[in-house]
Write a protein that holds these residues in place. Structure first.
Motif, PDB file in Angstrom:
ATOM      1  N   LEU A 184       0.833  -1.200   0.000  1.00  0.00           N
ATOM      2  CA  LEU A 184       0.000   0.000   0.000  1.00  0.00           C
ATOM      3  C   LEU A 184       0.872   1.257   0.000  1.00  0.00           C
ATOM      4  O   LEU A 184       0.550   2.251  -0.661  1.00  0.00           O
ATOM      5  N   LEU A 185       1.978   1.207   0.728  1.00  0.00           N
ATOM      6  CA  LEU A 185       2.893   2.345   0.740  1.00  0.00           C
ATOM      7  C   LEU A 185       3.377   2.662  -0.670  1.00  0.00           C
ATOM      8  O   LEU A 185       3.441   3.839  -1.065  1.00  0.00           O
ATOM      9  N   LYS A 186       3.715   1.653  -1.441  1.00  0.00           N
ATOM     10  CA  LYS A 186       4.181   1.864  -2.820  1.00  0.00           C
ATOM     11  C   LYS A 186       3.117   2.586  -3.636  1.00  0.00           C
ATOM     12  O   LYS A 186       3.430   3.480  -4.440  1.00  0.00           O
ATOM     13  N   LYS A 187       1.850   2.220  -3.451  1.00  0.00           N
ATOM     14  CA  LYS A 187       0.771   2.876  -4.188  1.00  0.00           C
ATOM     15  C   LYS A 187       0.681   4.360  -3.831  1.00  0.00           C
ATOM     16  O   LYS A 187       0.496   5.216  -4.710  1.00  0.00           O
ATOM     17  N   TRP A 188       0.805   4.659  -2.552  1.00  0.00           N
ATOM     18  CA  TRP A 188       0.721   6.067  -2.139  1.00  0.00           C
ATOM     19  C   TRP A 188       1.920   6.867  -2.640  1.00  0.00           C
ATOM     20  O   TRP A 188       1.786   8.042  -3.012  1.00  0.00           O
ATOM     21  N   ILE A 189       3.096   6.259  -2.660  1.00  0.00           N
ATOM     22  CA  ILE A 189       4.278   6.955  -3.196  1.00  0.00           C
ATOM     23  C   ILE A 189       4.088   7.246  -4.678  1.00  0.00           C
ATOM     24  O   ILE A 189       4.392   8.351  -5.160  1.00  0.00           O
ATOM     25  N   SER A 190       3.570   6.285  -5.424  1.00  0.00           N
ATOM     26  CA  SER A 190       3.312   6.504  -6.851  1.00  0.00           C
ATOM     27  C   SER A 190       2.281   7.600  -7.063  1.00  0.00           C
ATOM     28  O   SER A 190       2.424   8.449  -7.960  1.00  0.00           O
ATOM     29  N   TRP A 191       1.257   7.610  -6.232  1.00  0.00           N
ATOM     30  CA  TRP A 191       0.236   8.666  -6.340  1.00  0.00           C
ATOM     31  C   TRP A 191       0.840  10.035  -6.027  1.00  0.00           C
ATOM     32  O   TRP A 191       0.565  11.008  -6.738  1.00  0.00           O
ATOM     33  N   ARG A 192       1.679  10.096  -4.996  1.00  0.00           N
ATOM     34  CA  ARG A 192       2.366  11.356  -4.676  1.00  0.00           C
ATOM     35  C   ARG A 192       3.174  11.859  -5.863  1.00  0.00           C
ATOM     36  O   ARG A 192       3.089  13.057  -6.224  1.00  0.00           O
ATOM     37  N   ASP A 193       3.924  10.980  -6.484  1.00  0.00           N
ATOM     38  CA  ASP A 193       4.781  11.385  -7.588  1.00  0.00           C
ATOM     39  C   ASP A 193       3.953  11.892  -8.761  1.00  0.00           C
ATOM     40  O   ASP A 193       4.333  12.873  -9.431  1.00  0.00           O
ATOM     41  N   ALA A 194       2.812  11.266  -9.005  1.00  0.00           N
ATOM     42  CA  ALA A 194       1.948  11.720 -10.094  1.00  0.00           C
ATOM     43  C   ALA A 194       1.328  13.082  -9.789  1.00  0.00           C
ATOM     44  O   ALA A 194       1.202  13.930 -10.687  1.00  0.00           O
ATOM     45  N   GLN A 195       0.964  13.285  -8.523  1.00  0.00           N
ATOM     46  CA  GLN A 195       0.320  14.547  -8.147  1.00  0.00           C
ATOM     47  C   GLN A 195       1.304  15.703  -8.089  1.00  0.00           C
ATOM     48  O   GLN A 195       1.008  16.818  -8.498  1.00  0.00           O
TER      49      GLN A 195
END
Length: 261
Positions: free
Chosen positions: A248-259
């Motif tokens: 789940l942490l990986k998903k949030w990091i990817s979302w952060r990078d996209a945002q």
């Protein structure tokens, strides 16, 4: 106005329960390699989930070790229990870990709530209101001691206050905190952000100075935009042992990078 201009940051609460320390250290290193912004532990003496008498490690000695074993991430407790240490001592501990880490410590603090910790280690549990009053007394003492220490901290150590109490806790956030950490669904966060803004207005402080943080368990694509629209910029995923799943942490990091672009 709600501040949505702060860069999004992702935190990991690496819960120091049910695991060997080697696994905890390796997970902290893995999270740093993944690009997480902050790694938190917590300040308890027993596990909060699973076997109540399972493996567990102490908070601040661990933060000192993380200060050496990590190099980029900020570190801190989510959150330190004010009841367990004299405020002047806590300030000195924070200053020391700040130096060991070359200025990467966040001083997370709250009033305490886990009764087993108090009973087993000989602290007086008292009442929730009394513990909040103790925190209100401790925060100025911590600030004063940080101003007297030699050497001084490497920077103005950010203070994170955790808790959602609308009358006392959020008033303390308005007076003392650089970061407020809360919990709950977007509707709950929205209400408490509004109350925090009123407390800030009452003490003459710009609410935009306070970073808004929340714990997250859901999927970032669904939950992230809702919380971001309320001004949340620090999103923290909690993981427990014995095997720390960082999916789940990986998903949030990817979302952060996209945002953040």
């Amino acid at each position: 106005m709600t501040d949505t201009t702060r860069p999004i940051r992702i935190g990991l609460q690496l819960q120091p329960q049910h695991a060997d320390y080697r696994t905890i250290r390796e997970t902290a290193s893995a999270a740093e390699d993944l690009g997480v912004d902050i790694i938190f532990n917590w300040d308890h003496f027993y596990p909060l989930y699973g076997d109540p008498d399972g493996k567990h490690f102490e908070c601040w000695t661990m933060l000192g070790a993380w200060a050496e074993s990590t190099s980029r991430v900020e570190i801190g407790a989510l959150v330190t229990c004010n009841s367990y240490r004299n405020p002047e001592l806590l300030a000195d501990m924070a200053r020391t870990v700040d130096h060991i880490s070359d200025g990467r410590l966040i001083l997370g603090i709250g009033s305490g709530w886990f009764e087993k910790d108090y009973d087993e280690y000989g602290y007086e549990f008292g009442t929730a209101g009394g513990r909040l009053d103790d925190l209100a007394e401790a925060l100025p003492r911590i600030e004063s001691r940080l101003g007297k220490l030699n050497p001084a901290p490497t920077r103005k150590i950010p203070v994170l206050i955790g808790g959602g109490g609308e009358k006392k806790t959020l008033k303390l956030v308005a007076k003392h905190a650089d970061i407020w950490h809360g919990f709950g669904d977007p509707e709950t966060v929205e209400r408490k952000v509004g109350i925090l803004k009123q407390h800030c207005a009452d003490v003459g402080r710009d609410a935009g100075e306070i970073e808004i943080s929340t714990g997250v368990q859901g999927e970032p694509d669904e939950l992230g935009p809702k919380l971001r629209g309320l001004g949340v910029s620090l999103f923290t995923v909690g993981v427990g042992g014995p095997d720390y799943d960082l999916g789940l942490l990986k998903k949030w990091i990817s979302w952060r990078d996209a945002q953040n672009g």
